[in-house]
Each structure stands twice: as structure tokens, then as C-alpha cells.
Design an enzyme around this catalytic site. Structure first.
Site, PDB file in Angstrom:
ATOM      1  N   MET A  22      21.885 -23.033   4.457  1.00 33.02           N
ATOM      2  CA  MET A  22      21.093 -23.139   5.694  1.00 33.02           C
ATOM      3  C   MET A  22      19.841 -22.293   5.557  1.00 33.02           C
ATOM      4  O   MET A  22      19.898 -21.118   5.210  1.00 33.02           O
ATOM      5  CB  MET A  22      21.931 -22.687   6.888  1.00 33.02           C
ATOM      6  N   GLU A  23      18.692 -22.906   5.876  1.00 28.61           N
ATOM      7  CA  GLU A  23      17.384 -22.339   5.560  1.00 28.61           C
ATOM      8  C   GLU A  23      16.874 -21.305   6.542  1.00 28.61           C
ATOM      9  O   GLU A  23      15.662 -21.079   6.640  1.00 28.61           O
ATOM     10  CB  GLU A  23      16.355 -23.468   5.474  1.00 28.61           C
ATOM     11  N   ASN A  24      17.736 -20.618   7.279  1.00 30.58           N
ATOM     12  CA  ASN A  24      17.283 -19.612   8.245  1.00 30.58           C
ATOM     13  C   ASN A  24      16.107 -18.814   7.675  1.00 30.58           C
ATOM     14  O   ASN A  24      16.178 -18.301   6.556  1.00 30.58           O
ATOM     15  CB  ASN A  24      18.423 -18.641   8.554  1.00 30.58           C
ATOM     16  N   GLU A  79      16.258 -25.018  -0.140  1.00 28.07           N
ATOM     17  CA  GLU A  79      16.208 -24.140   1.040  1.00 28.07           C
ATOM     18  C   GLU A  79      14.881 -23.394   1.126  1.00 28.07           C
ATOM     19  O   GLU A  79      14.361 -23.165   2.230  1.00 28.07           O
ATOM     20  CB  GLU A  79      17.374 -23.149   1.023  1.00 28.07           C
ATOM     21  N   HIS A  97      12.136 -25.344   2.641  1.00 29.63           N
ATOM     22  CA  HIS A  97      12.226 -25.344   4.103  1.00 29.63           C
ATOM     23  C   HIS A  97      11.494 -24.169   4.737  1.00 29.63           C
ATOM     24  O   HIS A  97      11.156 -24.224   5.924  1.00 29.63           O
ATOM     25  CB  HIS A  97      13.687 -25.257   4.537  1.00 29.63           C
TER      26      HIS A  97
END
Length: 901
Positions: free
Chosen positions: A291-293, A326, A329
Site C-alpha cells: 500500500m502506497e501510503n 508503490e 504512486h
């Protein structure tokens, strides 16, 4: 879902009406009367009770006077809410929750004045075990003790599980987060720490710097004990990889890839990475890959950490690809975000293209663009040939619908059309357009037309006109080639390609035509085919390849004369590996669809042309055809007149594979390189499937197995070959070998090594052992079990893919345990149930099986998996139709197989 005052409530979510005739028609959104500007969130998590308390103050702009404020909340207990503006202060008199819409409504006694204000909310929630929202994972510390960590996963709609918020991508704001954690526990978030206070209780109160303006789904925090490795980019960004205690060294490969990737993207986008640090962390339980937080990217353990001594070539490439995806992103998705979920592909499609572009720049000898043909493009074309597919730009009304389009259309077809556009525009214009787009829209939200506009501005080419058909309508074309080569021309006609061979409608595409003629040498310049039919002048002799380089996601159906010329070019490797792989992929899809240009006999004849093949990616294409046909023949009943097809085909496939496998061998060579190792993996896996009766093959596998089991930490069995050897020994062995492998599994810590066994266990020949695998891997109704919830479906797939008997067993077991599984996954990511379904039924090839699957899910509906179920059933029916077409050809096929072997 209790709240302080329990009242009946219907939310006032706004729904744009269809009469608006714009993209927003039908969207279910929070009302625009109050807009968030800045969240200040203070959380106190407890890793013993798995609860957390929170207070947030949100700086808001009241756009229109209102007595109610609506925002999203799910599984939170909200106890108080206060609004302040200047000297005015008002406490909510009513707090209500609409459970279906997950909307929290705060009602105040008087109208809130237009302008700036502050909304303070007090709440508490659970640190759950569902891998969504704020959840817990178990890890093993350096002393071997099991402990808990906490982390977040908010995309797409789970920020609302951790704090009340406007959980829509266009409602961007900044965030200041404070976490109060026990002594010895580290806290991480998007930004560096701004303050760290040790309280009298011994707890650490950690406040992080304010984030850039961003969407709620990108906020993140993690708490636990971590080791780390760190390095600086040339631009001065501190990169760190966080690992479980004692495993810091396993983050070094990822760290190197991350540093080099950030530097590459800085140059490519010409907009520097805007945060002061980039952290990446391995999460022990993770539903997705990563997940690219922004500033703190979370990963499944196997997609970040590498054991340099044991990692397979496939694992290295996987880790590299996930990281480059990721980090793309951080620009495409984080800096510039889609305005609504119907443009999800702007995030995922571009990042899927960029991961290959950047990783190819870092590791040019890995042949990644050639592999793209067999991976992303092949996955896109398989799914998009179904009537149950969807356009890249898919209308999304309720945000929950987006969970169904995190699929090969958004990711792989998105990447494929970006690659096509790259070929159409050329590198310079492609890059310039992206730079304009990033500079113009940074920290904002966009729709697809904004990207088209940027590329049109810099190139002067009709990007929107060409690309509209590829993103706004479902499906892709097949180009049917009729040759008049003797007169120097080819006629090409386009139509919609459907996997079941049914009659399509008259939709069409603007197609960049890239032609390569053997007599000319160089590939021709791109020309656009905008009509249903076009004529191309060609040399009067030599082979002709349309869609040269496989840049366009389409199929090409050649007439017999042109195909014969290409088959010879395959034998001599006169055409490149992309085209050799693409030609066979197209042929297999056309044969499955019953296209008149490619009966099964023609497909088998073409496969024989690949006997001298040496390229790993092309062998992957050959393997997909061989394995696909084998799975089909397994479905033929034992008493059917064509039952001899399966054993005959198995022998045929073994003979096709044997020369290349013998040349490559089982032992690693000093000059293998990355692709050489991948080639060995493919060939030995084919031998494990088709050569189980070959004494020499079994003896080699047995010797490696014995040495490995005697010294599991040694290098007698290379990690690249473990799955193949495990499968072959389980298939030819018995309970003793099965128990031996299970015991070995218990000794392993790294999930990457455990996953190799998960993918092998179902190959045990005894049906009772297969059933033991299913008993062992299924979770109980609370989601607990022998495996992490993120991994339970891998052993199911190993059973279903092992044999016809294994497939039937896996499907029956799913049905028998459906209620328990549904309960276990009730609050988890829908992707987990999708995986369980696909791994339980993929491989069936009869209309009866399709009807049974359809009937089961009609009786036991799963709305969030409905699209996946429909696609799976359609795939089964397509395979059934293919098998029906093959059976009458069995005498001819048996004759060809006998000649081939």
C-alpha cells in the site's frame, strides 16, 4: 455500532442525478456543506486489549449554513462532538450512525456559521484482526517471543474504521497525528517526528509533522518493535526499510531498489519527491501486496524482505516490481490523485506501467518488457475477453463498488494501454506530457481527460480520440489478416474479440498499427487504423508480423499463408521474443474462442515450431498453452471415446520440454543470469507436471529432496526449484514425504520459504492427504487457524490445481465450509474471498460445473464478489466450449501427438 444517543437515522448523502449528464451522475457522496482542511488526531492504542481511544480536531470550512455535519465512520463508538468558530461553541445534541452508508451524522442545536471552524470528536475503536482499518499482526521478536504490532490499511474505504473523516479521494486535507505508545514501542507515520515526549507513565507521546494535502486513504501509522536499514538518495531523502526484530539485513535489497527508484522518478517526472523521508515496512499480516501510503509504504513480508542466500529469482523480481509500483504512486496517486474511484486506473494502470519502466532501467538484463507480454498484457487480455469484464473507466456509484475493480483491467490493461500510448507518442513527448501533468495538478485531483490534454499539448497528436475507445469501452479488437502477398498487400479487419467466440457488436478502436516485414528489416513507423478495415502494402515475399513488439493489447488472427511464414520465423528465431510469445498467446486465445483461423490442430502444429526455443519468456508462453490444454484434457471422463487425449498429450508435452530441459539442466550455471534462472524454473516445473513417470527426472528430484531434508539450511536444493521438487516428490511419494514436508514447514520463519510449501502441499497423490491440507489451511469462523489469513488460500490452490480429483475436492470442501469461511472473512478485504473462490473452482471445463457454481452462489450470494464469480463462471463455460470443439478432432490430435513424440 452504539453511539451516545441512539436514534433512527437516514443519511443525507448527496446523489448526483442522471439528468446532470456528467461523470458525477449517480455518485453517492457526502454533502458539500462542510469541507475538511486539516485533521489533528490524537490516538492512544492498547496492544493488550486491542482497543484504542481517540480525539480529533478538524479545521473545516462551512460552505453553507447547516445544523448537521456528516462524515464517514465505521465500527467506531463516538461519544462526543463539539463545533467552535470564534467565540461560538456548540455541542452536538444528537449523534447517529447510518450503518449501511457508514455515515456519522452530528446534529447541533443551531446552524453552524459559514466560514472557518473547528470540529472536535471523541471516539474509540478496535485494533481488529481483519487486515483493514487499524489492525493487529503478530510477529516474532529477536528472542523468539511472539508479540503484537499495529498498522493501518485504509484504501479504499477503511480510514473511516480508524477515525471519523470525509473518506473520499477528492476531500483532501493535511494531517497532524499524535500516537501515545508504551515504552519500547516505536511509532511511525507518513512524516518524521516533530515532538517526542516521555510521559510520567513511561509511555511515549509521539507527534508527527504535518503532512502535505492528501486523501484520507493515504494516512498511515504503525506501532511495534522494528529493526531498520537506511540510506540517502542523491536528493537528500532519507530512505528506511523497517523489518521484524533481528531481520534488518533482509531489507537491504529493497533499500537499494528504493533509493535508485526514487532517483529515477525524480529525473523522469522532473518534480522531486516532496516528502523529507520515505519509509517502507514489512507487515506480518497483509491482505494485498503493498500500500502506497505517502512516506510510509506498507508491504506484505514476502513482497519486501529478501533472504540473499535463499531468495528465488522470481522473488527478487517480485520485490523489485512491487517497490517500483508503490514508489510510482508517490507521484501518480499521492501527489496527483483521481477525483473519484471511476478513474482508479489513473493510479493503478500508470503505476503498473511505471514499475516495469523503472525496474527495466535498474536491471536491464532482466528482460522485463518482454516479460510484460506474458504477465500484465496476457492477464489483461484474458480478463477483458470476457463479457463480464468492464471498461478501464468504469462508472462507480457507491464507493464500495470500487473493491470489485482492483483487478487486471485497472492494473494490467491500464498498463498495457499506457505502453501502447508510449509507442504512439515516443519517449520525449510521453515524458514531457507527464511533467506538464504533474506540475499542473500536484496536490490536486484529476480525471482521465486531464492526462490526455497534457499529452496532446506537447505532442500535437489526437490522444483523446485514439485512447477513448481503449479506456471508455470494454474489450479489445482482433485483427483478422487476409493476405494477398503475391500482389503486395494485406487486408486487415478489426472486430471485438470475445473469449467464447460469440458474435460481437460493431464497436471499433483506433489502433496504432506497427508492422514488421522480414524482407524490410526495420519495423515500420506507427500508423493509425481508425476504420473497420484497412489495406497495407507489403513485400511480395518474407514473413509479416502485425502488432510488432506486441505494443497494442489486441489479438491478431492470420490466414494460413501468413501464419506459415511466421511459424518458420519462430523456428529460426528471426522475430524477437516479444513477438514469438505474443504469436503463441494469440493463437491459444483464438483456438479457445473457436476462431476459424486457429483450430486445435493448427495450435498444436504451431507449438511444435517452438521446439528450439531458448528464451525464458517465450517458454512461459509455451508452458501456458501446455498446462492449459492439460487441464482441459483432465476434464474428459474416463469412459469417453477421447479419454486417451490426456495421457497422450502428457507424453507429447514431456517430449516437447525434454530437449530444452536437458540443455538447461537442474544445476545453476555461472553464466545463467536472471533470465537463465527463470528459464530453468519454467522447464523444471513443466517436467514436474509432465515427467512424473520418467525415472531419471524422479531420481534427480529425489536426490535433491533427500539432501535438502538432511540439511535444510544447505544449498542442495536451490530455492528456484523447491516448488517443482516438492510437487514431484509428493506426487510420487506418500504420507511419509508429506509429513516430512509439514515438519520442515514448522521449522521455517520466513514467509517466502513457507509460501513455497503452501503452493506445493496439494500435489500429494493420496486424496486423504489432499483433504488434510484443506482441513489444515481453512480458518475457523473467527478467522483464526494454522495459517495467517493472508495466506490460507494458497494451499487450496495447490489442491485444486493438482488433478481433476483435487479440483473436485477443493470445490466440494469450499461448499461444505462456506458458512464458516464467510464468517471468518466477514469484515476482511473482499479480495480474500475472491481468492478462495478462484482457487477453489478455476480449472473446471464443463457446463455442468458452471451451472453448479452459478447455482451455489445464487443460493449463497456474495455481493462484493459478484463480478469475480460471474467472470469465473464465464471462464468455465468458455473452457467447456473449447473442449467440445476439441473432442471431434481427437483422432487428428492423437496422430499429431504421436508424430511429435
Amino acid at each position: 455500532h452504539r453511539s451516545r444517543w441512539i436514534v433512527p437515522h437516514v443519511s443525507n448523502l448527496t446523489m448526483a442525478t442522471p439528468s446532470a449528464m456528467d461523470k458525477a451522475a449517480g455518485r453517492v457522496l457526502l454533502p458539500p456543506s462542510v469541507e475538511p482542511k486539516k485533521y489533528v488526531i490524537d490516538l492512544v492504542p492498547n496492544l493488550e486489549t486491542f482497543k484504542f481511544t481517540g480525539t480529533e480536531t478538524v479545521e473545516v470550512d462551512v460552505v453553507s449554513a447547516t445544523t448537521t455535519v456528516q462524515l464517514h465512520a465505521k465500527e467506531l463508538y463516538v461519544s462526543a462532538a463539539t463545533f467552535k468558530a470564534g467565540d461560538m461553541s456548540s455541542e452536538a445534541v444528537e449523534i447517529s450512525m447510518h450503518l449501511k452508508d457508514t455515515v456519522l451524522t452530528l446534529t447541533f442545536p443551531d446552524e453552524l456559521p459559514v466560514g472557518a471552524g473547528e470540529l472536535t470528536i471523541v471516539f474509540e475503536g478496535e485494533i481488529n484482526n481483519q487486515m483493514a482499518g487499524f489492525y493487529r499482526s503478530q510477529y516474532v521478536d529477536a528472542a523468539g517471543e511472539k508479540k503484537w504490532m499495529g498498522s493501518t490499511q485504509f484504501e479504499a474505504l477503511d480510514a473511516r474504521r480508524a477515525f471519523p473523516c470525509w473518506d473520499e479521494p477528492a476531500r483532501k486535507a493535511t494531517f497532524v497525528l499524535t500516537l501515545t505508545v508504551p515504552a519500547g514501542i516505536e511509532a511511525l507515520s507518513n512524516m518524521p517526528e516533530s515532538e517526542h515526549v516521555v510521559l510520567k507513565t513511561g509511555q511515549n507521546k509521539v507527534t508527527f509533522m504535518e503532512t502535505p494535502k492528501m486523501s484520507t486513504y493515504l494516512l498511515v501509522w504503525c506501532i511495534g518493535e522494528f529493526d531498520s536499514v537506511a540510506a540517502l538518495t542523491k536528493g537528500g531523502v532519507m530512505c528506511k526499510v523497517y523489518t521484524p526484530p533481528g531481520r534488518g539485513a533482509s531489507g537491504k535489497f529493497a533499500l537499494d531498489v528504493a533509493v535508485r527508484t526514487l532517483e529515477l522518478y525524480d529525473d523522469f517526472f522532473m518534480v522531486p519527491y516532496p516528502l523529507p523521508k520515505l519509509d517502507m515496512i514489512a507487515i506480518m499480516d497483509f491482505a494485498m501486496g503493498a500500500m502506497e501510503n505517502w512516506g510510509l509504504v506498507t508491504y506484505r513480508e514476502v513482497d519486501l524482505l529478501i533472504d540473499e542466500a535463499k531468495a528465488t529469482s522470481v522473488q527478487r523480481q517480485r520485490v523489485g516490481s512491487v517497490i517500483t509500483h508503490e514508489l510510482a504512486h508517490q507521484w501518480f496517486g499521492n501527489l496527483v490523485t483521481m477525483a473519484w474511484w471511476d478513474d482508479l486506473w489513473l493510479n493503478e494502470g500508470f503505476a503498473s506501467w511505471a514499475q516495469t519502466y523503472s525496474l527495466d532501467g535498474l536491471f536491464p538484463d532482466w528482460g522485463l518488457w518482454t516479460q510484460f507480454i506474458g504477465d500484465d498484457q496476457a492477464a489483461a487480455l484474458r480478463l477483458d475477453a470476457l463479457k463480464t469484464s468492464h471498461p478501464i473507466q468504469v462508472p462507480i456509484g457507491r464507493a464500495e463498488e470500487v473493491e470489485e475493480v482492483f483487478d487486471a483491467i485497472s492494473y494490467c490493461k491500464g498498463a498495457s494501454v499506457v505502453r501502447m500510448l508510449y509507442a504512439f507518442l515516443g519517449h520525449a513527448h510521453f515524458q514531457q506530457g507527464l511533467q506538464v501533468y504533474m506540475e499542473r495538478h500536484q496536490y490536486g485531483n484529476t480525471e482521465t481527460f486531464h492526462l490526455w490534454n497534457a499529452w496532446e499539448e506537447v505532442s500535437g497528436k489526437p490522444v483523446a480520440a485514439v485512447m477513448g475507445g481503449w479506456t471508455e469501452q470494454m474489450g479489445f479488437p482482433v485483427l483478422e489478416v487476409t493476405s494477398s502477398q503475391a500482389t503486395g498487400s494485406l487486408t486487415v479487419k478489426q472486430s471485438w474479440f470475445l473469449a467464447d467466440g460469440s458474435e460481437p457488436d460493431d464497436r471499433k478502436w483506433s489502433i496504432p498499427m506497427i508492422t514488421h516485414c522480414g524482407a524490410e528489416g526495420a519495423v515500420r513507423d506507427v500508423e493509425i487504423m481508425s476504420d473497420v478495415e484497412m489495406t497495407i502494402s507489403v513485400p511480395k515475399e518474407g514473413w509479416i508480423k502485425l502488432n510488432a513488439g506486441q505494443h497494442v493489447p489486441c489479438r491478431v488472427a492470420y490466414d494460413a499463408e501468413t501464419l506459415a511464414g511466421l511459424a518458420k520465423a519462430v523456428e529460426t528465431m528471426a522475430i524477437g521474443p516479444e513477438d514469438r510469445a505474443g504469436l503463441l498467446n494469440d493463437a491459444y486465445a483464438l483456438a479457445k474462442a473457436g476462431h476459424p483461423s486457429m483450430p486445435a490442430t493448427a495450435l498444436l502444429s504451431l507449438v511444435k515450431s517452438y521446439a528450439n526455443e531458448t528464451h525464458a519468456t517465450v517458454w512461459e508462453a509455451v508452458a501456458s498453452v501446455l498446462v492449459g490444454l492439460d487441464k482441459l484434457f483432465v476434464a474428459i471422463p474416463a469412459d469417453h471415446p477421447a479419454a486417451a487425449l490426456q495421457p497422450a498429450f502428457s507424453a507429447f508435452a514431456a517430449k516437447i520440454v525434454a530437449p530444452a530441459a536437458e540443455k538447461v539442466g537442474w544445476e545453476a550455471g555461472a553464466d545463467d543470469g536472471h533470465l537463465g534462472k527463470l528459464l530453468r524454473v519454467t522447464l523444471i516445473s513443466l517436467q514436474a507436471r509432465f515427467s512424473g513417470s520418467d525415472p531419471a527426472v524422479v531420481a534427480k528430484a529425489r536426490s535433491m529432496w533427500d539432501a535438502h531434508m538432511e540439511d535444510p539450511s544447505g544449498d542442495a536444493l536451490p530455492s528456484d526449484l523447491k516448488v517443482s521438487v516438492y510437487k514431484l516428490i509428493l506426487k510420487t511419494g506418500g504420507e511419509a514425504e508429506f509429513n516430512q514436508l509439514m515438519a520442515h514447514l514448522d521449522s521455517l520463519e520466513a514467509n517466502a520459504e513457507r509460501k513455497l510449501i503452501y503452493n506445493s502441499l496439494g500435489s500429494a497423490g493420496d486424496v486423504n492427504l489432499k483433504r488434510r491440507v484443506l482441513d489444515w489451511c481453512y480458518p475457523d469462523e473467527k478467522g483464526n487457524g494454522n495459517l495467517k489469513l493472508q495466506d490460507f488460500f494458497y494451499p487450496i490452490g495447490s489442491v485444486s490445481q493438482s488433478s481433476g480429483e483435487g479440483l473436485k475436492l477443493a470445490w466440494q470442501y469450499y461448499q461444505d465450509n462456506y458458512a464458516t469461511l464467510k464468517s471468518a472473512l466477514a469484515k476482511a478485504s473482499p479480495s480474500l474471498m475472491d481468492a478462495a473462490i478462484v482457487y477453489s473452482v478455476s480449472g473446471f471445463a464443463t457446463d455442468e460445473a458452471a451451472a453448479e457454481i452459478e447455482e451455489f452462489f445464487t443460493t449463497n450470494p456474495l455481493p462484493q464478489s459478484s463480478r469475480k464469480i460471474a467472470q469465473t463462471v464465464e471462464g468455465v463455460r468458455t473452457s467447456a466450449a473449447f473442449l467440445k470443439r476439441i473432442l471431434p478432432l481427437s483422432p487428428d490430435l492423437l496422430g499429431m501427438m504421436a508424430e511429435g513424440s
